[in-house]
Design an enzyme around this catalytic site. Structure first.
Site, PDB file in Angstrom:
ATOM      1  CG  ASP A   9      -1.929  -1.179   1.127  1.00  0.00           C
ATOM      2  OD1 ASP A   9      -2.291  -1.570   0.006  1.00  0.00           O
ATOM      3  OD2 ASP A   9      -2.329  -1.702   2.185  1.00  0.00           O
ATOM      4  CE  LYS A  31      -3.703  -5.331   0.532  1.00  0.00           C
ATOM      5  NZ  LYS A  31      -4.229  -4.107  -0.134  1.00  0.00           N
ATOM      6  CG  ASP A  58      -7.622  -6.068  -2.002  1.00  0.00           C
ATOM      7  OD1 ASP A  58      -8.747  -6.523  -2.260  1.00  0.00           O
ATOM      8  OD2 ASP A  58      -7.343  -5.470  -0.941  1.00  0.00           O
ATOM      9  CE  LYS A  60     -10.978  -4.111  -0.022  1.00  0.00           C
ATOM     10  NZ  LYS A  60      -9.529  -3.972  -0.332  1.00  0.00           N
ATOM     11  CG  ASP A  63     -19.335  -1.584 -12.549  1.00  0.00           C
ATOM     12  OD1 ASP A  63     -20.486  -1.443 -13.022  1.00  0.00           O
ATOM     13  OD2 ASP A  63     -18.449  -0.723 -12.659  1.00  0.00           O
ATOM     14  CB  ILE A  64     -23.234  -3.944 -14.542  1.00  0.00           C
ATOM     15  CG1 ILE A  64     -22.175  -3.573 -15.591  1.00  0.00           C
ATOM     16  CG2 ILE A  64     -24.021  -2.718 -14.080  1.00  0.00           C
ATOM     17  CD1 ILE A  64     -22.767  -3.023 -16.869  1.00  0.00           C
ATOM     18  CB  THR A 114     -11.049  -5.308   8.675  1.00  0.00           C
ATOM     19  OG1 THR A 114     -10.153  -4.584   7.822  1.00  0.00           O
ATOM     20  CG2 THR A 114     -11.077  -6.760   8.273  1.00  0.00           C
ATOM     21  NE  ARG A 207      -1.650   0.945   7.851  1.00  0.00           N
ATOM     22  CZ  ARG A 207      -2.830   1.547   8.022  1.00  0.00           C
ATOM     23  NH1 ARG A 207      -2.904   2.863   8.099  1.00  0.00           N
ATOM     24  NH2 ARG A 207      -3.932   0.828   8.118  1.00  0.00           N
TER      25      ARG A 207
END
Length: 234
Positions: A9, A31, A58, A60, A63-64, A114, A207
């Site tokens: 990230d 990830k 990742d 997520k 959508d249609i 989460t 992190r």
């Protein structure tokens, strides 16, 4: 043995690859999430694969059905091994995603983030929520019944998910915080030991590893905790 996923990230490909090089062989997967993929696109996935790394993309997806199906096909062509869709996208969306996943790509359904507290869930869904766990289990069972390989959920639900979904399902748990580290913006967290003992197949750590002074040593400590928990469970 549960596997360790390190969350990249970070805002740039250069920073991501620097972290990967510092970690060496201490992660089973990396990830790539929304921030990094939006900034760098598929090239960051290719760069990681060139280093022999396994990828958890990742995104997520929600959508249609047609859009999600096309995106899943594109991710499969990239060679990612794990890819997320939202369980709340509905049965037709999930079925479309499953139909387009190549043999090397396993789909994971995101149940309840989460970061969400029970009060926030009730506000968003505009109805009483008896417990977060019951909502997670409901969504997980739905997704699994439609062909999803596994789910993403907090480690607090991992044990019940393992029981409900059986030994073959993937149970991927973010919200992993080694003892003594900050929770940051996560509400439902647990230690690596607790997640493994509950039956998680993959632990996502960000992190606590990537911002440590020595990321490789931090990853080794997490892996040692995972091994100890597995030995204790066995």
């Amino acid at each position: 043995m549960s596997e360790l996923i390190v969350a990249l990230d970070v805002p740039s490909r250069e920073r991501a690859l620097e972290l990967v090089d510092r970690l060496g062989g201490e992660a089973d997967f990396y990830k790539v999430g929304l921030e990094l993929f939006t900034r760098e696109g598929p090239s960051v996935v290719t760069a990681l694969q060139d280093r022999g790394k396994r990828i958890f993309l990742d995104l997520k997806l929600m959508d249609i059905p047609n859009t999600v199906a096309a995106t899943v096909a594109a991710a499969s062509d990239l060679g990612v091994e794990l890819l997320t869709v939202h369980a709340q996208g509905g049965a037709r969306m999930i079925e479309a995603a499953v139909a387009q996943a190549g043999t090397g790509t396993r789909l994971l359904a995101v149940t309840v983030l989460t970061s969400l507290s029970p009060d926030e869930i009730e506000t968003v869904w505009d109805r009483p929520v008896g417990s977060v766990r019951s909502e997670v289990l409901r969504l997980a069972r739905l997704a699994r019944s439609l062909g999803i390989h596994g789910v993403v959920a907090s480690p607090l639900e991992a044990g019940e998910l393992r029981t409900a979904l059986g030994p073959e399902a993937l149970v991927v748990t973010p919200g992993i915080r080694p003892s003594g580290t900050e929770h940051h913006d996560q509400n439902r967290v647990a230690t690596p030991e607790a997640a493994v003992e509950a039956g998680a197949s993959h632990l996502v750590v960000g992190r606590a590893i990537t911002r440590a002074p020595d990321p490789a040593e931090a990853a080794r400590r997490v892996r040692a905790a995972m091994r100890a928990a597995l030995e204790g469970r066995g």
